[in-house]
Design a protein around this motif. Sequence first.
Motif, PDB file in Angstrom:
ATOM      1  N   TRP A  87       4.538  48.436  18.283  1.00 53.65           N
ATOM      2  CA  TRP A  87       5.922  49.032  18.407  1.00 53.65           C
ATOM      3  C   TRP A  87       6.120  49.751  19.742  1.00 53.65           C
ATOM      4  CZ3 TRP A  87       9.885  48.245  15.226  1.00 53.65           C
ATOM      5  CH2 TRP A  87       9.477  47.668  13.918  1.00 53.65           C
ATOM      6  N   PHE A  88       5.240  50.692  20.363  1.00 51.31           N
ATOM      7  CA  PHE A  88       5.334  51.296  21.312  1.00 51.31           C
ATOM      8  C   PHE A  88       5.373  50.713  22.472  1.00 51.31           C
ATOM      9  CE2 PHE A  88       3.710  54.202  17.737  1.00 51.31           C
ATOM     10  CZ  PHE A  88       4.851  55.273  17.759  1.00 51.31           C
ATOM     11  N   GLN A  89       4.280  49.862  22.707  1.00 50.54           N
ATOM     12  CA  GLN A  89       4.205  48.800  23.964  1.00 50.54           C
ATOM     13  C   GLN A  89       5.232  47.837  23.964  1.00 50.54           C
ATOM     14  OE1 GLN A  89       0.174  47.136  23.257  1.00 50.54           O
ATOM     15  NE2 GLN A  89      -1.011  49.056  23.933  1.00 50.54           N
ATOM     16  N   SER A  90       5.905  47.393  23.033  1.00 51.77           N
ATOM     17  CA  SER A  90       6.838  46.564  22.994  1.00 51.77           C
ATOM     18  C   SER A  90       8.003  47.125  23.845  1.00 51.77           C
ATOM     19  CB  SER A  90       7.459  45.979  21.878  1.00 51.77           C
ATOM     20  OG  SER A  90       7.843  46.927  21.192  1.00 51.77           O
ATOM     21  N   PRO A 150       8.232  41.756  20.439  1.00 44.48           N
ATOM     22  CA  PRO A 150       9.030  42.276  21.562  1.00 44.48           C
ATOM     23  C   PRO A 150      10.390  41.775  22.068  1.00 44.48           C
ATOM     24  CG  PRO A 150       6.759  42.210  22.379  1.00 44.48           C
ATOM     25  CD  PRO A 150       6.706  41.323  21.105  1.00 44.48           C
ATOM     26  N   ALA A 151      10.353  40.246  21.795  1.00 47.33           N
ATOM     27  CA  ALA A 151      11.424  39.738  22.204  1.00 47.33           C
ATOM     28  C   ALA A 151      12.599  40.276  21.277  1.00 47.33           C
ATOM     29  CB  ALA A 151      11.505  38.140  22.115  1.00 47.33           C
ATOM     30  N   VAL A 152      12.405  40.326  20.005  1.00 44.88           N
ATOM     31  CA  VAL A 152      13.224  40.896  18.954  1.00 44.88           C
ATOM     32  C   VAL A 152      13.576  42.437  19.177  1.00 44.88           C
ATOM     33  CG1 VAL A 152      13.905  40.865  16.658  1.00 44.88           C
ATOM     34  CG2 VAL A 152      12.929  38.892  17.605  1.00 44.88           C
ATOM     35  N   ALA A 153      12.254  43.107  19.169  1.00 41.73           N
ATOM     36  CA  ALA A 153      12.396  44.669  18.971  1.00 41.73           C
ATOM     37  C   ALA A 153      12.646  45.006  20.452  1.00 41.73           C
ATOM     38  CB  ALA A 153      11.074  45.372  18.508  1.00 41.73           C
ATOM     39  N   ALA A 154      12.554  45.001  21.262  1.00 42.45           N
ATOM     40  CA  ALA A 154      12.876  45.503  22.529  1.00 42.45           C
ATOM     41  C   ALA A 154      13.432  44.541  23.680  1.00 42.45           C
ATOM     42  CB  ALA A 154      11.282  45.827  23.427  1.00 42.45           C
ATOM     43  N   HIS A 155      13.289  43.308  24.007  1.00 48.64           N
ATOM     44  CA  HIS A 155      13.791  42.520  25.042  1.00 48.64           C
ATOM     45  C   HIS A 155      15.355  42.444  24.710  1.00 48.64           C
ATOM     46  CE1 HIS A 155       9.686  41.731  26.179  1.00 48.64           C
ATOM     47  NE2 HIS A 155      10.155  40.924  27.384  1.00 48.64           N
ATOM     48  N   ALA A 156      15.673  42.103  23.366  1.00 46.10           N
ATOM     49  CA  ALA A 156      17.290  41.741  23.310  1.00 46.10           C
ATOM     50  C   ALA A 156      17.896  42.901  23.458  1.00 46.10           C
ATOM     51  CB  ALA A 156      17.272  41.309  21.807  1.00 46.10           C
ATOM     52  N   PRO A 157      17.681  44.256  22.805  1.00 50.35           N
ATOM     53  CA  PRO A 157      18.467  45.237  23.156  1.00 50.35           C
ATOM     54  C   PRO A 157      18.402  45.774  24.471  1.00 50.35           C
ATOM     55  CG  PRO A 157      17.144  45.847  21.274  1.00 50.35           C
ATOM     56  CD  PRO A 157      16.558  44.387  21.917  1.00 50.35           C
ATOM     57  N   GLY A 166       9.240  45.445  27.168  1.00 52.55           N
ATOM     58  CA  GLY A 166      10.632  45.016  27.485  1.00 52.55           C
ATOM     59  C   GLY A 166      11.239  45.656  28.721  1.00 52.55           C
ATOM     60  N   ALA A 167      11.046  46.986  29.050  1.00 49.19           N
ATOM     61  CA  ALA A 167      11.696  47.484  30.090  1.00 49.19           C
ATOM     62  C   ALA A 167      11.356  46.809  31.269  1.00 49.19           C
ATOM     63  CB  ALA A 167      11.110  49.011  30.093  1.00 49.19           C
ATOM     64  N   ASP A 222       0.102  34.419  11.828  1.00 45.71           N
ATOM     65  CA  ASP A 222      -0.479  35.336  13.180  1.00 45.71           C
ATOM     66  C   ASP A 222      -1.284  36.577  12.657  1.00 45.71           C
ATOM     67  OD1 ASP A 222       0.075  32.923  14.820  1.00 45.71           O
ATOM     68  OD2 ASP A 222       1.969  34.001  15.520  1.00 45.71           O
ATOM     69  N   GLY A 223      -0.730  37.187  11.835  1.00 43.13           N
ATOM     70  CA  GLY A 223      -1.108  38.301  11.192  1.00 43.13           C
ATOM     71  C   GLY A 223      -0.074  39.296  11.093  1.00 43.13           C
ATOM     72  N   TYR A 224       0.023  40.661  11.074  1.00 44.06           N
ATOM     73  CA  TYR A 224       0.932  41.584  10.941  1.00 44.06           C
ATOM     74  C   TYR A 224       1.301  42.559  12.361  1.00 44.06           C
ATOM     75  CZ  TYR A 224      -2.998  45.133  10.789  1.00 44.06           C
ATOM     76  OH  TYR A 224      -3.961  45.910  10.869  1.00 44.06           O
ATOM     77  N   VAL A 225       2.357  43.222  12.422  1.00 41.88           N
ATOM     78  CA  VAL A 225       2.526  43.969  13.543  1.00 41.88           C
ATOM     79  C   VAL A 225       1.459  45.399  13.767  1.00 41.88           C
ATOM     80  CG1 VAL A 225       4.255  45.369  14.893  1.00 41.88           C
ATOM     81  CG2 VAL A 225       5.005  43.501  13.727  1.00 41.88           C
ATOM     82  N   GLN A 226       0.807  45.311  14.817  1.00 42.44           N
ATOM     83  CA  GLN A 226      -0.033  46.506  14.890  1.00 42.44           C
ATOM     84  C   GLN A 226       0.907  47.812  15.538  1.00 42.44           C
ATOM     85  OE1 GLN A 226      -3.219  46.289  14.766  1.00 42.44           O
ATOM     86  NE2 GLN A 226      -3.280  44.140  14.428  1.00 42.44           N
ATOM     87  N   PRO A 227       0.526  48.903  14.971  1.00 43.18           N
ATOM     88  CA  PRO A 227       1.285  49.927  15.067  1.00 43.18           C
ATOM     89  C   PRO A 227       1.596  50.461  16.723  1.00 43.18           C
ATOM     90  CG  PRO A 227      -0.267  50.585  13.345  1.00 43.18           C
ATOM     91  CD  PRO A 227      -0.706  49.255  14.144  1.00 43.18           C
ATOM     92  N   ASP A 228       0.574  50.167  17.456  1.00 44.32           N
ATOM     93  CA  ASP A 228       0.735  50.437  18.996  1.00 44.32           C
ATOM     94  C   ASP A 228       1.693  49.586  19.637  1.00 44.32           C
ATOM     95  OD1 ASP A 228      -1.112  48.392  18.795  1.00 44.32           O
ATOM     96  OD2 ASP A 228      -2.338  49.158  20.495  1.00 44.32           O
TER      97      ASP A 228
END
Length: 97
Positions: free
Chosen positions: A34-37, A78-85, A41-42, A26-32
């Motif tokens: 990280w912030f939008q996730s 986002p499911a791994v980086a933000a939703h889970a925590p 997630g919130a 699918d590609g790589y993680v875009q820098p933004d």
Amino acid sequence: MAPPRSDHDSLYAFGVLLSIAAVFTDGYVQPDEWFQSAEIGARDALGATIWTPWEWGGGADAIEGDARAPPCRSASFPAVAAHAPLYLLRLFWGSGA
């Protein structure tokens, strides 16, 4: 007689295989992303009211978190980086966190 294979040959072959595999992902993680996730997630985990970015289905006037179109970004990061925590935060401290 062929020369003996070195570690450099193996490393090169690994790099070529990794490059070929990258073409089909699918590609790589875009820098933004990280912030939008954290925002997405919130919204999803804690029920926060946010401005939904267009990549996540929001529009130019998408206030109050009203996504109007399917997102063009994958929800897997986002499911791994933000939703889970954030779900763990809600689980231990309630929805008022």
